[in-house]
Design an enzyme around this catalytic site. Structure first.
Site, PDB file in Angstrom:
ATOM      1  N   ARG A  49     -20.911   9.343 -22.462  1.00  0.00           N
ATOM      2  CA  ARG A  49     -19.485   9.053 -22.287  1.00  0.00           C
ATOM      3  C   ARG A  49     -18.794   8.555 -23.536  1.00  0.00           C
ATOM      4  O   ARG A  49     -17.664   8.944 -23.815  1.00  0.00           O
ATOM      5  CB  ARG A  49     -19.341   7.980 -21.203  1.00  0.00           C
ATOM      6  CG  ARG A  49     -19.717   8.511 -19.880  1.00  0.00           C
ATOM      7  CD  ARG A  49     -19.598   7.495 -18.812  1.00  0.00           C
ATOM      8  NE  ARG A  49     -19.958   8.157 -17.560  1.00  0.00           N
ATOM      9  CZ  ARG A  49     -20.018   7.564 -16.391  1.00  0.00           C
ATOM     10  NH1 ARG A  49     -19.753   6.284 -16.305  1.00  0.00           N
ATOM     11  NH2 ARG A  49     -20.332   8.236 -15.327  1.00  0.00           N
ATOM     12  N   ALA A 108     -23.471  -4.545  -4.917  1.00  0.00           N
ATOM     13  CA  ALA A 108     -24.379  -5.617  -5.291  1.00  0.00           C
ATOM     14  C   ALA A 108     -24.346  -6.729  -4.246  1.00  0.00           C
ATOM     15  O   ALA A 108     -25.388  -7.135  -3.727  1.00  0.00           O
ATOM     16  CB  ALA A 108     -24.009  -6.152  -6.674  1.00  0.00           C
TER      17      ALA A 108
HETATM   18  C1  LIG Z   1     -13.726   5.706  -9.933  1.00  0.00           C
HETATM   19  C2  LIG Z   1     -15.108   5.193 -10.227  1.00  0.00           C
HETATM   20  C3  LIG Z   1     -16.208   6.022 -10.108  1.00  0.00           C
HETATM   21  C4  LIG Z   1     -17.489   5.556 -10.368  1.00  0.00           C
HETATM   22  N1  LIG Z   1     -18.529   6.397 -10.219  1.00  0.00           N
HETATM   23  C5  LIG Z   1     -19.785   5.945 -10.416  1.00  0.00           C
HETATM   24  C6  LIG Z   1     -20.901   6.793 -10.202  1.00  0.00           C
HETATM   25  O1  LIG Z   1     -20.758   7.958  -9.846  1.00  0.00           O
HETATM   26  N2  LIG Z   1     -22.130   6.296 -10.400  1.00  0.00           N
HETATM   27  C7  LIG Z   1     -22.337   5.005 -10.786  1.00  0.00           C
HETATM   28  O2  LIG Z   1     -23.481   4.604 -10.921  1.00  0.00           O
HETATM   29  N3  LIG Z   1     -21.287   4.172 -10.974  1.00  0.00           N
HETATM   30  C8  LIG Z   1     -20.021   4.597 -10.795  1.00  0.00           C
HETATM   31  N4  LIG Z   1     -18.963   3.759 -10.990  1.00  0.00           N
HETATM   32  C9  LIG Z   1     -19.203   2.342 -11.316  1.00  0.00           C
HETATM   33  C10 LIG Z   1     -19.585   1.569 -10.054  1.00  0.00           C
HETATM   34  O3  LIG Z   1     -18.851   2.036  -8.965  1.00  0.00           O
HETATM   35  C11 LIG Z   1     -19.326   0.075 -10.166  1.00  0.00           C
HETATM   36  O4  LIG Z   1     -19.798  -0.407 -11.370  1.00  0.00           O
HETATM   37  C12 LIG Z   1     -20.043  -0.676  -9.061  1.00  0.00           C
HETATM   38  O5  LIG Z   1     -19.731  -0.120  -7.826  1.00  0.00           O
HETATM   39  C13 LIG Z   1     -19.720  -2.149  -9.084  1.00  0.00           C
HETATM   40  O6  LIG Z   1     -20.267  -2.741  -7.940  1.00  0.00           O
HETATM   41  P1  LIG Z   1     -20.250  -4.290  -7.726  1.00  0.00           P
HETATM   42  O7  LIG Z   1     -20.899  -4.541  -6.421  1.00  0.00           O
HETATM   43  O8  LIG Z   1     -20.814  -4.968  -8.917  1.00  0.00           O
HETATM   44  O9  LIG Z   1     -18.719  -4.714  -7.682  1.00  0.00           O
HETATM   45  P2  LIG Z   1     -17.497  -4.234  -6.761  1.00  0.00           P
HETATM   46  O10 LIG Z   1     -17.817  -3.075  -5.914  1.00  0.00           O
HETATM   47  O11 LIG Z   1     -16.326  -4.168  -7.660  1.00  0.00           O
HETATM   48  O12 LIG Z   1     -17.318  -5.425  -5.774  1.00  0.00           O
HETATM   49  C14 LIG Z   1     -16.695  -6.625  -6.127  1.00  0.00           C
HETATM   50  C15 LIG Z   1     -16.598  -7.479  -4.897  1.00  0.00           C
HETATM   51  O13 LIG Z   1     -16.239  -8.793  -5.269  1.00  0.00           O
HETATM   52  C16 LIG Z   1     -15.165  -9.257  -4.506  1.00  0.00           C
HETATM   53  N5  LIG Z   1     -14.482 -10.213  -5.367  1.00  0.00           N
HETATM   54  C17 LIG Z   1     -14.174 -10.086  -6.679  1.00  0.00           C
HETATM   55  N6  LIG Z   1     -13.629 -11.222  -7.136  1.00  0.00           N
HETATM   56  C18 LIG Z   1     -13.611 -12.082  -6.102  1.00  0.00           C
HETATM   57  C19 LIG Z   1     -13.156 -13.417  -5.946  1.00  0.00           C
HETATM   58  N7  LIG Z   1     -12.636 -14.098  -6.941  1.00  0.00           N
HETATM   59  N8  LIG Z   1     -13.271 -13.970  -4.716  1.00  0.00           N
HETATM   60  C20 LIG Z   1     -13.803 -13.282  -3.676  1.00  0.00           C
HETATM   61  N9  LIG Z   1     -14.250 -12.034  -3.783  1.00  0.00           N
HETATM   62  C21 LIG Z   1     -14.147 -11.447  -4.974  1.00  0.00           C
HETATM   63  C22 LIG Z   1     -14.401  -8.039  -4.081  1.00  0.00           C
HETATM   64  O14 LIG Z   1     -13.684  -8.269  -2.893  1.00  0.00           O
HETATM   65  C23 LIG Z   1     -15.560  -7.046  -3.880  1.00  0.00           C
HETATM   66  O15 LIG Z   1     -16.111  -7.244  -2.599  1.00  0.00           O
HETATM   67  C24 LIG Z   1     -17.672   4.214 -10.752  1.00  0.00           C
HETATM   68  C25 LIG Z   1     -16.572   3.384 -10.898  1.00  0.00           C
HETATM   69  C26 LIG Z   1     -15.288   3.872 -10.660  1.00  0.00           C
HETATM   70  C27 LIG Z   1     -14.125   2.994 -10.908  1.00  0.00           C
END
Ligand SMILES: Cc1cc2nc3c(=O)[nH]c(=O)nc-3n(C[C@H](O)[C@H](O)[C@H](O)COP(=O)(O)OP(=O)(O)OC[C@H]3O[C@@H](n4cnc5c(N)ncnc54)[C@H](O)[C@@H]3O)c2cc1C
Ligand code: SF4
Ligand code: FES
Lengths: 249, 639
Positions: free
Chosen positions: B331, B45
């Site tokens: 799920r 994101a």
């Molecule tokens: C093992 C696994 C497999 C998955 N497989 C799938 C799949 O096949 N298909 C699917 O659709 N989804 C899947 N998911 C879910 C999906 O991966 C996640 O929901 C999604 O990637 C979250 O993305 P995000 O960008 O919101 O957050 P994240 O990728 O968690 O990124 C969070 C970011 O915020 C930063 N951050 C957090 N807190 C702070 C702070 N206080 N200060 C500074 N930086 C901070 C971190 O450094 C990181 O850069 C899976 C999840 C897991 C755990």
């Protein structure tokens, strides 16, 4: 199991470090290597001592952050295995295991086993991307890509940026990491357009960061947890030669 | 009272987003460079948003606590990403993806948002292909698709078992391109510890540099949180070790509403816990359920190796209970069914905490080569962890906390209740309702980052009254002082227990009482226990070294665990107040005779949004009523 860990302790980047031995009893062969470090840290904290700094995150072998030098080998004794995927059943009861951070000039030690791998980010910044803005891409099926090309691109793209290749190389060369990115993008039509520019820029940045040159000993390929093929290095050299000889810019 | 106007555009659902895009105010291209935007988090994101905002011409500061944006937890997603392309010609459409996602979320998500997600999903795939994401291809050169839990069409795009990795690398590379162009300033190893509010608008953040320890403030015209989910409140989960709730929770304390914290997803196919040392649980991709059959022995306490248990003594319980979806049941259903059989002492493996996922039939049908192509790396990973070979013997799996549908409340523009504070990806509550279908989180993260926020944030910047504010403003000094005081308090902890041990205890409590199924007695007991554990933390935890001016992982953990200890209470309270069962929230008291979830649409077809009222006050529960105009609220049945 009983295990002795000899761990590199270093307070800060500019302080001196040394190996310190710790004895551990009751290690479950089913636990992972990092969980053994967790166990050690819990014991150190209980004694009021500073825990060992080491990095890990996914603990699934995919984020690339956990690399350690384990008894003289990057990521330890198992082939194609990251440190977090290494389990204690791999070791012998009573074994002494030496644990050190990656040692390479461009990767500065931050503390204990933690190093700074930001040079890799700067190499990608130099050209490890396709110059496309969001919003205008044509339908994904407009450009068919042969399964073979897509598979080869994926083989190369699997690099997790762990830096083991650099750490294992006696010259501290980053060729395998760079070659993987160059090959990943060059095998796809979308990425091939900027191919020549990319290979030149990434190699120039690699040199600027102070990585050594490749002398084809292929330690990198032997330790790479993702099995990135050293053939990509030869391919990159060809592309680089082509780019410097035949490109006018 | 929070103002929960979702700002959903009027008109037919198919035209809402088009209409809204037209009606939103634009920032003149020449003026974009006058705006600074802070993006916290560089997962799918955050990286996609930061890169896209920079492409548009805004100045972006991107923060993450990882050493490199490439390591965000998104990297771990294995299975795939959905889109409504209908390439396989099996009847998919934007409306069907929309409908499946709403139904999958058990009718607890906002229609307009979900429709928009389905609508932009196709552009997400196109964008990723253009970036060089090496999606799997057919022999003819076209993109390959597979099916995923909860869907009867093949709409999932994938890159071997490393889809999240490849999508993140695509977004990361776009981010790096903007960093080299100077449009994005990267701040890795920097943790955000507070939001700064000036005149009611989010105008900056407070951070700690994780290497030097210096605490700093940053000002901007708008702030975007893309900080991921909070499954690690359970301690053991499939999430990466550093995932946490801090950023969202600190924003909540500054006035952002927290929506549906009790909606957590338990993933059915993880490797069972083996012992006390365990630090996290490993997911086996859901795609395995395409070819694996789930079963347990019919006989209680049957300790024979699986090969010696004949067919007629096996219970393929998902196929038996849900004939049309079988092993591909969603799920929540698959997870609860696994727990049920284990609770009946039918569980397998050394600790009885597992069920079999068996590939024998598929191996006979298509052969080891094909299965290896499909799942080779997953099989290898499984073998590495368990020392069992899934080509020879069935995998052992068990459910584990995996994803959090709850998060900061946002309106249709992805803005929280604090003007100027936008929240995207897993950190917001928006599109998944009470349950998340597979392959939809990656889709949502990228849709938010590439195609939604870049539009809506422009509207905010063009229409809000924004005074000139920099870090010399007194609100920055005040927030900085708060963070410093809190850090100092953590560094004074000189008790006997490690931060990890307290986190582990909290996780156990949450897993047993607020995990796969909940009831009032357990929830009330938990609400009583959490403050005691919090007291234990502040009286008896220890942080070593006791200095904040250096790289200090125990200090980082302590701050996050302190927040989990408060947030857990909010989550539990939310679970207690939602007196129904829906999606990932299952209350034992509310079930049908056959054990299926009993939803209460009359009283609970709403989003529960919690408002912080002060540290020693009970938070207030606000609601956003959900209106369903395009789908009928039917009972979700996968039979
Ligand atoms: C093992 C696994 C497999 C998955 N497989 C799938 C799949 O096949 N298909 C699917 O659709 N989804 C899947 N998911 C879910 C999906 O991966 C996640 O929901 C999604 O990637 C979250 O993305 P995000 O960008 O919101 O957050 P994240 O990728 O968690 O990124 C969070 C970011 O915020 C930063 N951050 C957090 N807190 C702070 C702070 N206080 N200060 C500074 N930086 C901070 C971190 O450094 C990181 O850069 C899976 C999840 C897991 C755990
Ligand atoms: S090429 Fe291999 S060893 Fe080198 S960084 Fe990539 S994954 Fe690690
Ligand atoms: S912790 Fe992520 S690869 Fe090891």
């Amino acid at each position: 199991m009983k295990i002795t860990l000899k761990i590199w302790r270093q307070k800060k980047a500019d302080t001196k470090g040394k190996l310190v031995a710790y004895d551990l009893n009751n290690i479950d062969p089913k636990q992972s290597f990092l969980e053994t470090l967790d166990t050690l840290n819990q014991q150190l904290i209980a004694k009021g001592e500073e825990p060992v700094a080491f990095e890990s995150d996914c603990r699934e072998g995919i984020c690339g952050v956990c690399g350690l030098y384990i008894s003289g080998t990057a990521h330890g004794p198992l082939r194609e295995t990251t440190t977090c995927q290494l389990h204690m059943r791999t070791f012998k009861d009573g074994e002494t295991i030496t644990v050190e951070p990656w040692r390479a000039k461009p990767f500065k030690v931050i503390k204990d086993l933690v190093v700074d791998r930001s040079p890799f980010d700067r190499i990608i910044q130099a050209g490890g991307f396709v110059s496309v803005n969001a919003g205008n891409a044509p339908d994904g099926n407009i450009v068919p890509i042969s399964k073979k090309a897509a598979d080869t691109a994926m083989d190369a793209a699997a690099c997790i940026g762990c830096g083991a290749c650099v750490a294992a190389c006696k010259n501290g060369s980053a060729m395998l990491f760079v070659a993987a990115k160059v090959a990943h993008l060059a095998h796809l039509p979308q990425g091939s357009i900027e191919g020549q520019k990319r290979v030149r820029a990434m190699i120039a940045q690699m040199d600027a960061e102070g990585f050594g040159s490749c002398t084809n000993t292929y330690e990198c390929g032997a330790v790479c947890p993702k099995g990135i093929s050293v053939d990509f290095i030869a391919e990159m050299n060809r592309r680089w030669l082509g780019a410097t000889l035949f490109d006018s810019k | 009272m929070l103002n929960l106007d979702a700002k959903i555009p009027s008109g037919p659902i198919e035209l809402k987003w088009q209409k809204h895009k037209f009606e939103m105010k634009l920032v003149n291209p020449a003026n974009k460079r006058k705006f600074n935007i802070i993006v916290v988090g560089t997962g799918l994101a955050g990286a996609s948003a930061a890169a896209t905002l920079a492409e548009l011409g805004y100045n972006v500061d991107a923060f993450c606590f990882h050493d490199s944006p490439r390591r965000a937890h998104s990297i771990a997603a294995q299975g795939g990403i959905n889109a409504a392309k209908n390439y396989p010609n099996d009847g998919d459409s934007i409306f069907r993806l929309f409908y499946d996602t709403i139904k999958g979320g058990d009718f607890r998500a906002r229609e307009a948002n979900v429709y928009r997600l389905a609508e932009v999903s196709n552009a997400v795939i196109d964008q990723c292909v253009a970036q060089g994401v090496p999606f799997a291809r057919e022999y003819g050169g076209y993109l390959d698709n597979r099916s995923f839990g909860g869907a009867q069409v093949s709409r999932t795009f994938y890159a071997r078992g490393q889809t999240g990795q490849q999508l993140l690398l695509g977004a990361y590379q776009s981010l790096m391109r903007q960093a080299s162009a100077g449009q994005v300033k990267l701040h890795p190893r920097t943790e955000m510890l507070d939001v700064v509010i000036v005149n009611g608008q989010a105008r900056g953040i407070v951070t700690r540099n994780l290497v030097t320890g210096s605490i700093e403030t940053w000002a901007a015209h708008a702030v975007v949180l893309a900080t991921g989910g909070y499954s690690n409140v359970f301690y053991l989960s499939t999430n990466a070790k550093t995932c946490n709730v801090t950023a969202a929770f600190r924003a909540y304390k500054r006035g952002a509403g927290f929506a549906n914290p009790c909606y957590t997803q338990i993933h059915p196919t993880c490797i069972p816990q083996t012992g006390e040392h365990q630090s996290k649980l490993t997911l086996m991709s859901e795609s395995l359920r395409n070819d694996g059959r789930v079963w347990v022995p019919k006989q209680k306490g049957d300790k024979r190796p699986p090969a010696q248990i004949p067919e007629n003594e096996r219970d393929y319980y998902l196929e038996r209970k849900y004939p049309s979806f079988g092993n591909l049941a969603p799920r929540d259903i698959a997870s609860r069914s696994a727990k049920e059989v284990c609770d009946q002492n039918l569980g397998i493996g050394p600790n009885g905490n597992g069920v079999y996922l068996d590939f024998a039939d598929a191996l006979n049908r298509v052969g080891a080569k094909v299965i290896g192509e499909r799942y080779g790396n997953l099989f290898e990973m499984y073998e590495r962890i368990t020392a069992d070979d899934p080509y020879k013997t069935p995998m052992r799996i068990f459910p584990a906390p995996h994803y959090t549908m709850g998060g900061l409340w946002v309106d249709y523009n992805l803005m929280s209740t604090i003007p100027g504070l936008h929240v995207i990806g897993e950190a917001n509550f928006s599109d998944h309702g009470a349950n998340r279908l597979g392959a939809s989180a990656l889709m949502q993260g990228l849709a938010d980052g590439y195609f939604i926020l870049p539009y809506t944030i422009g509207h905010y910047l063009a229409s809000a009254q924004l005074s000139d504010v920099d870090t010399s403003h007194s609100e920055f000094a005040a927030a900085l002082a708060d963070v410093q005081a809190r850090n100092a308090k953590l560094l004074r902890l000189k008790g006997k227990r490690s931060v990890d041990s307290i986190h582990r205890e909290l996780g156990q409590l949450m897993w047993h009482n607020v995990g796969m199924s909940r009831n009032a007695a357990g929830l009330l007991q938990t609400l009583q226990r959490i403050p005691e554990l919090r007291e234990e933390f502040w009286q008896n935890a220890i942080v070593l070294p006791a200095s904040g001016e250096e790289f200090n992982q125990e200090l980082e953990k302590a701050g996050r665990v302190a927040d989990f200890l408060e947030f857990a209470e909010l989550l539990t309270r939310d679970a207690l107040e939602r007196r129904e069962s829906c999606g990932g929230h299952f209350r034992n008291e509310y079930q049908q005779e056959d054990g299926e979830a009993k939803r209460d649409d009359k009283n609970y077809a709403h989003v529960a949004v919690w408002e912080h009222k002060g540290d020693d006050k009970t938070p207030e529960r606000n609601i956003e009523q959900l209106k369903y105009e395009n789908v009928a609220l039917v009972t979700r049945s996968y039979k």
